[in-house]
Design a protein around this motif. Structure first.
Motif, PDB file in Angstrom:
ATOM      1  N   HIS A 149      -4.274   7.507   4.917  1.00 13.09           N
ATOM      2  CA  HIS A 149      -5.721   7.694   4.817  1.00 13.09           C
ATOM      3  C   HIS A 149      -6.466   6.632   5.633  1.00 13.09           C
ATOM      4  O   HIS A 149      -7.446   6.940   6.330  1.00 13.09           O
ATOM      5  CB  HIS A 149      -6.153   7.634   3.353  1.00 13.09           C
TER       6      HIS A 149
ATOM      7  N   ASP B 215      -2.248   5.809   0.959  1.00 11.42           N
ATOM      8  CA  ASP B 215      -3.311   4.862   1.328  1.00 11.42           C
ATOM      9  C   ASP B 215      -3.234   4.474   2.801  1.00 11.42           C
ATOM     10  O   ASP B 215      -4.250   4.393   3.486  1.00 11.42           O
ATOM     11  CB  ASP B 215      -3.250   3.609   0.458  1.00 11.42           C
TER      12      ASP B 215
ATOM     13  N   ALA C  88       0.840  -1.196   0.000  1.00 10.11           N
ATOM     14  CA  ALA C  88       0.000   0.000   0.000  1.00 10.11           C
ATOM     15  C   ALA C  88       0.878   1.251   0.000  1.00 10.11           C
ATOM     16  O   ALA C  88       1.921   1.294   0.636  1.00 10.11           O
ATOM     17  CB  ALA C  88      -0.917   0.010   1.209  1.00 10.11           C
TER      18      ALA C  88
END
Length: 62
Positions: free
Chosen positions: A11, A8, A4
């Motif tokens: 978040h 990402d 990831a």
């Protein structure tokens, strides 16, 4: 290392904090739900170890 992206992962941790907005005051201070507290610690570590160095690298390239 995870597949990831930094964005990402950042978040996802921020979303975990939004899932646990409840905090309450008690005689010892503020009480957070355990999930929110763990997400906060994970987020703090990600910011310290990866986000801040990445921002520093971006600024150095300017």
């Amino acid at each position: 290392m995870t597949d990831a992206s930094l964005h990402d992962r950042l978040h996802a941790l921020f979303d975990r904090l939004k899932d646990f907005p409840e905090a309450s005051r008690c005689e010892h201070g503020t009480h957070l739900k355990p999930g929110a507290f763990i997400a906060f610690l994970d987020l703090r570590q990600l910011i310290e170890k990866e986000v801040l160095p990445a921002l520093h690298q971006l600024e150095a390239k300017r």
